[in-house]
Design a protein around this motif. Sequence first.
Motif, PDB file in Angstrom:
ATOM      1  N   THR A  75       1.250  -1.440   0.736  1.00  0.00           N
ATOM      2  CA  THR A  75      -0.204   0.208   0.339  1.00  0.00           C
ATOM      3  C   THR A  75       0.957   1.139  -0.027  1.00  0.00           C
ATOM      4  O   THR A  75       0.212   1.854  -0.541  1.00  0.00           O
ATOM      5  CB  THR A  75      -1.118  -0.132   0.816  1.00  0.00           C
ATOM      6  OG1 THR A  75       0.547  -0.181   2.035  1.00  0.00           O
ATOM      7  CG2 THR A  75      -1.606  -0.879   1.583  1.00  0.00           C
ATOM      8  N   ASN A  76       2.030   0.909   0.525  1.00  0.00           N
ATOM      9  CA  ASN A  76       2.892   2.360   0.952  1.00  0.00           C
ATOM     10  C   ASN A  76       3.501   2.737  -0.204  1.00  0.00           C
ATOM     11  O   ASN A  76       3.682   3.972  -1.054  1.00  0.00           O
ATOM     12  CB  ASN A  76       3.833   2.533   1.609  1.00  0.00           C
ATOM     13  CG  ASN A  76       5.138   3.884   1.896  1.00  0.00           C
ATOM     14  OD1 ASN A  76       4.087   4.897   2.334  1.00  0.00           O
ATOM     15  ND2 ASN A  76       5.741   3.639   2.060  1.00  0.00           N
ATOM     16  N   GLU A  77       3.977   1.415  -1.292  1.00  0.00           N
ATOM     17  CA  GLU A  77       4.429   1.709  -2.511  1.00  0.00           C
ATOM     18  C   GLU A  77       3.702   2.096  -3.375  1.00  0.00           C
ATOM     19  O   GLU A  77       3.596   2.988  -4.611  1.00  0.00           O
ATOM     20  CB  GLU A  77       4.899   0.760  -3.449  1.00  0.00           C
ATOM     21  CG  GLU A  77       5.586   0.202  -4.807  1.00  0.00           C
ATOM     22  CD  GLU A  77       6.143  -0.586  -5.424  1.00  0.00           C
ATOM     23  OE1 GLU A  77       6.625  -0.173  -6.253  1.00  0.00           O
ATOM     24  OE2 GLU A  77       6.752  -1.427  -4.908  1.00  0.00           O
ATOM     25  N   PHE A  78       2.055   1.459  -3.390  1.00  0.00           N
ATOM     26  CA  PHE A  78       0.641   2.180  -4.019  1.00  0.00           C
ATOM     27  C   PHE A  78       0.787   3.603  -4.434  1.00  0.00           C
ATOM     28  O   PHE A  78       1.046   4.157  -4.492  1.00  0.00           O
ATOM     29  CB  PHE A  78       0.079   1.664  -4.280  1.00  0.00           C
ATOM     30  CG  PHE A  78      -1.324   1.535  -4.488  1.00  0.00           C
ATOM     31  CD1 PHE A  78      -1.484   1.325  -5.333  1.00  0.00           C
ATOM     32  CD2 PHE A  78      -1.876   2.863  -4.624  1.00  0.00           C
ATOM     33  CE1 PHE A  78      -3.107   1.454  -6.611  1.00  0.00           C
ATOM     34  CE2 PHE A  78      -3.137   3.194  -4.887  1.00  0.00           C
ATOM     35  CZ  PHE A  78      -3.611   2.481  -6.017  1.00  0.00           C
ATOM     36  N   LEU A  79       0.360   4.051  -2.768  1.00  0.00           N
ATOM     37  CA  LEU A  79       0.725   5.774  -2.510  1.00  0.00           C
ATOM     38  C   LEU A  79       1.822   6.202  -2.645  1.00  0.00           C
ATOM     39  O   LEU A  79       1.848   7.460  -3.233  1.00  0.00           O
ATOM     40  CB  LEU A  79       0.222   5.834  -0.881  1.00  0.00           C
ATOM     41  CG  LEU A  79      -1.347   5.026  -0.547  1.00  0.00           C
ATOM     42  CD1 LEU A  79      -1.119   4.814   1.051  1.00  0.00           C
ATOM     43  CD2 LEU A  79      -2.393   6.454  -1.063  1.00  0.00           C
ATOM     44  N   THR A  80       3.019   6.180  -2.767  1.00  0.00           N
ATOM     45  CA  THR A  80       3.935   6.556  -3.285  1.00  0.00           C
ATOM     46  C   THR A  80       3.661   6.854  -4.086  1.00  0.00           C
ATOM     47  O   THR A  80       4.507   8.221  -5.067  1.00  0.00           O
ATOM     48  CB  THR A  80       5.226   5.905  -2.360  1.00  0.00           C
ATOM     49  OG1 THR A  80       5.173   5.713  -0.801  1.00  0.00           O
ATOM     50  CG2 THR A  80       6.956   6.812  -2.901  1.00  0.00           C
ATOM     51  N   TYR A  81       3.728   6.563  -4.821  1.00  0.00           N
ATOM     52  CA  TYR A  81       3.394   6.609  -6.950  1.00  0.00           C
ATOM     53  C   TYR A  81       3.229   7.914  -7.029  1.00  0.00           C
ATOM     54  O   TYR A  81       3.773   8.743  -7.573  1.00  0.00           O
ATOM     55  CB  TYR A  81       2.924   4.885  -7.805  1.00  0.00           C
ATOM     56  CG  TYR A  81       3.419   4.009  -7.907  1.00  0.00           C
ATOM     57  CD1 TYR A  81       4.424   3.815  -7.738  1.00  0.00           C
ATOM     58  CD2 TYR A  81       2.359   2.436  -7.942  1.00  0.00           C
ATOM     59  CE1 TYR A  81       4.828   2.723  -7.906  1.00  0.00           C
ATOM     60  CE2 TYR A  81       2.911   1.930  -8.189  1.00  0.00           C
ATOM     61  CZ  TYR A  81       4.379   1.314  -7.819  1.00  0.00           C
ATOM     62  OH  TYR A  81       4.354   0.128  -8.235  1.00  0.00           O
TER      63      TYR A  81
END
Length: 397
Positions: free
Chosen positions: A298-304
């Motif tokens: 989820t953090n990778e997703f949001l960081t995009y």
Amino acid sequence: MTTTVHVAGVGMIPFTKPGRSGSYAEMGETAAKAALADAGIDYTLVQQAYVGYVYGDSTSGQAALYGLGLTGIPIVNVNNNCSTGSSALWLARQAVENGVVDCALALGFEQMVPGALGSVYSDRPSPMARQESLRDELQGTDPNSPMAAQFFGGAGQAYVDEFGVDPAIFAEISVKARKHAANNPNAVFRDLLTVEQVLESPAIYGPLTRFQCCPPTCGAAAAVICTPEFATKHGIKADVIIRAQSLTTDTASTFESRDMRQVIGYDMAAAAANNVYEAAGIGPEDIHVVELHDCFTTNEFLTYEALGLTPTGTAEKFIRDGDNTYGGRVVTNPSGGLLSKGHPLGATGLAQCAELVWQLRGQADARQVDGVKLALQHNLGLGGACVVTLYQKVDAR
């Protein structure tokens, strides 16, 4: 007056599961020696050292570096949660950039134990008490779920609630991470996964399953940085520079927004990235390789979106179109990221640095991204701190 900061050498050791590594001092010494060997210089030329770790007693940095020599240089121990390694690099970069020293070493290591992260000191207030209180107000507390998973799982759920995406999209990130890690001999988990395997693994919190959470691991990584004059004097082919760097901490929006995405550092990341883009005079469209903090899918997703790699609300399409991997717009976590490479907290930021330096030098073997001239790094710690660093390939001196 400031000077250009060159990355003279990088080094890391393969990350391992807890119980299979050497001691933190052994790991740190080995990684530091690797970075010095990569630079082609002796430890006696290092004028300052900044050493990062989260779980360890004070002056552990000295214990690790004394094996290289008792030179009497300043050794500063650093702890900024999961952004510790990059915080050590940030301090070393400032010393070199501002002419305090000609050569500095940044080292990070962690000797971890199995299981979820937890607080060591239960006899005093938690430094994350404010974040925990807001989390409890927004989503309650699950005593059976790891603390970090509740934060990042809740942030992912907040995105799902706003944009209506299928939570299964997060599993695609784990699949991608394993594909990248398969080509990384330093990664812990290199076996491929399917979306079905990710989704069928045990539920952890919200949309997160076990294969969407980074594992506790042990490891170390280091970087030697220097001035261009130092590089020339010592025959160092320092063809990678730190073009721009920003360290940010929480602002009022973390708490006033009443949104779990802000609580876990979305605005910190966006601010740090914007600072770097502005300082370098570039935009996210100029970036084609990124090592970002994928402690959870989820953090990778949001960081995009926080880094501006794709507009707000479009991260699902970004993944579906394959724009986060080879053949797409930007290769994210070619190393396999924290999800597959592992996350020894103090070492993570410097391992990201090493991967990007290898990418810019063309030394990443099967992971190599073609023709990269710029590389972006994002390293996040709850509580909080975020470091974003831009590296650039330049003509060797």
